[in-house]
Design a protein around this motif. Structure first.
Motif, PDB file in Angstrom:
ATOM      1  N   LYS A   1       0.841  -1.192   0.000  1.00  0.00           N
ATOM      2  CA  LYS A   1       0.000   0.000   0.000  1.00  0.00           C
ATOM      3  C   LYS A   1       0.880   1.246   0.000  1.00  0.00           C
ATOM      4  CE  LYS A   1      -3.837   2.174   2.488  1.00  0.00           C
ATOM      5  NZ  LYS A   1      -4.722   2.108   3.672  1.00  0.00           N
ATOM      6  N   LEU A   2       0.616   2.167  -0.915  1.00  0.00           N
ATOM      7  CA  LEU A   2       1.407   3.391  -1.045  1.00  0.00           C
ATOM      8  C   LEU A   2       0.649   4.581  -0.466  1.00  0.00           C
ATOM      9  CD1 LEU A   2       2.653   2.865  -4.708  1.00  0.00           C
ATOM     10  CD2 LEU A   2       3.948   2.455  -2.616  1.00  0.00           C
ATOM     11  N   PRO A   3       1.381   5.616  -0.026  1.00  0.00           N
ATOM     12  CA  PRO A   3       0.717   6.827   0.475  1.00  0.00           C
ATOM     13  C   PRO A   3      -0.145   7.462  -0.607  1.00  0.00           C
ATOM     14  CG  PRO A   3       3.059   6.810   1.047  1.00  0.00           C
ATOM     15  CD  PRO A   3       2.849   5.691   0.093  1.00  0.00           C
ATOM     16  N   ALA A   4      -1.138   8.228  -0.211  1.00  0.00           N
ATOM     17  CA  ALA A   4      -2.036   8.883  -1.162  1.00  0.00           C
ATOM     18  C   ALA A   4      -1.249   9.785  -2.101  1.00  0.00           C
ATOM     19  CB  ALA A   4      -3.087   9.696  -0.403  1.00  0.00           C
ATOM     20  N   GLY A   5      -1.528   9.685  -3.391  1.00  0.00           N
ATOM     21  CA  GLY A   5      -0.869  10.517  -4.382  1.00  0.00           C
ATOM     22  C   GLY A   5       0.402   9.924  -4.955  1.00  0.00           C
ATOM     23  N   VAL A   6       0.898   8.855  -4.367  1.00  0.00           N
ATOM     24  CA  VAL A   6       2.117   8.211  -4.874  1.00  0.00           C
ATOM     25  C   VAL A   6       1.716   7.113  -5.864  1.00  0.00           C
ATOM     26  CG1 VAL A   6       4.171   6.892  -4.278  1.00  0.00           C
ATOM     27  CG2 VAL A   6       3.353   8.683  -2.743  1.00  0.00           C
ATOM     28  N   PRO A   7       2.120   7.245  -7.122  1.00  0.00           N
ATOM     29  CA  PRO A   7       1.716   6.254  -8.122  1.00  0.00           C
ATOM     30  C   PRO A   7       2.494   4.948  -7.987  1.00  0.00           C
ATOM     31  CG  PRO A   7       3.198   7.852  -9.110  1.00  0.00           C
ATOM     32  CD  PRO A   7       2.932   8.327  -7.708  1.00  0.00           C
ATOM     33  N   ARG A   8       1.881   3.891  -8.414  1.00  0.00           N
ATOM     34  CA  ARG A   8       2.567   2.599  -8.425  1.00  0.00           C
ATOM     35  C   ARG A   8       3.648   2.592  -9.507  1.00  0.00           C
ATOM     36  NH1 ARG A   8       0.705  -1.565  -5.617  1.00  0.00           N
ATOM     37  NH2 ARG A   8      -1.318  -1.415  -4.580  1.00  0.00           N
ATOM     38  N   ARG A   9       4.655   1.773  -9.286  1.00  0.00           N
ATOM     39  CA  ARG A   9       5.722   1.672 -10.289  1.00  0.00           C
ATOM     40  C   ARG A   9       5.190   1.086 -11.588  1.00  0.00           C
ATOM     41  NH1 ARG A   9      10.745  -1.573  -8.031  1.00  0.00           N
ATOM     42  NH2 ARG A   9       9.076  -2.909  -7.223  1.00  0.00           N
TER      43      ARG A   9
END
Length: 271
Positions: free
Chosen positions: A149-157
């Motif tokens: 799970k990534l922080p809000a606004g951080v796109p997946r690789r």
């Protein structure tokens, strides 16, 4: 005296297709466990910078529950597309080539039980060859499984499997698709040898017991023995393989192995 001729009734293509289908079915059913395993193997990245604090993932079931709660149940099937691609190639080749290579080593005119040494040698070769071809699919599978799970606004690789292949080639070069090839070949050659050779040997031993027949119980018992040997022997190199594929900071296989032992503990290699 065992007769080798019945094996020729099943062609390589038939064996390949049956093996690939069985491997894909098993992959679909077990990938949640595999995703949890990869997260546990890569966990040192989540806690290394903190210096304190409890690990995010604890145990196999606990890891699965955490992933499902934070990322959704579907996240347990991350990497399923390259996983199925891997099994089609790797599963089909390693099993499809096993009997032909085994018979080639002893000669088609050989009669009797094939020596264990030749079974191990054949399985080592087919496991290594199959994963050399399938390594790109394994790499993409691990990369997708490792994304939490990534922080809000951080796109997946990566947006998906195809995007992962193209992104890796574009950003890291074509050769990057074979990242971790060394430990992957070691791991899969060893596991394949432990699995296929022990399956063959256990089944052969069971059939020598008076009253035993080549039935489903025999296959289940042989499979249980093969699985136990494969996991026990292959776990350390599997950890190194996953870390090299999921973390590009390691220089090579030896560097990954040494740093894992130096900064963590021996038991980490048994995750």
């Amino acid at each position: 005296m065992a007769d080798l001729s019945p094996r020729s009734e099943i062609s390589f293509l038939q064996t390949f297709l049956c093996s690939a289908f069985a491997a894909c079915f098993a992959e679909f059913c077990t990938i949640p466990l595999d995703t949890a395993k990869v997260r546990l193997q890569l966990q040192k990245k989540a806690v290394a910078g903190d210096g304190a604090g409890a690990p995010k993932y604890r145990g196999l079931l606990g890891t699965m529950a955490t992933i499902a709660r934070e990322e959704g149940l579907a996240a347990l099937w991350n990497g399923i597309i390259p996983g199925l691609q891997r099994q089609c190639i790797y599963g089909g080749l390693r099993i499809g080539l096993y009997d032909p290579v085994k018979i080639f080593l002893v000669g088609s005119a050989f009669g009797g039980d094939i020596p264990l040494f030749h079974k191990i040698l054949a399985a080592l070769f087919t496991g290594a060859l199959a994963i050399i071809v399938a390594n790109p699919t394994d790499l993409v599978k691990v990369r997708l499984q490792s994304e939490g799970k990534l922080p809000a606004g951080v796109p997946r690789r990566y947006a998906g499997a195809l995007d992962a292949y193209s992104t890796i080639v574009r950003q890291e070069g074509l050769g990057a698709l074979w990242t971790g090839l060394g430990p992957n070949v070691a791991r899969n050659a060893i596991v394949n040898a432990a699995e296929l050779a022990s399956y063959d040997q256990v089944k052969e031993t069971i059939l020598k017991i008076p009253g035993s027949t080549d039935n489903i119980l025999t296959h289940i018992l042989a499979g249980l023995g093969a699985g136990f040997f494969a996991v026990s022997i292959g776990s350390p190199v599997d950890v190194v393989k996953s870390r090299m594929m999921g973390d590009s900071t390691y220089k090579n296989t030896f560097d990954c192995f040494v740093k894992t032992l130096k900064y963590e503990a021996v038991h980490v290699l048994l995750r």
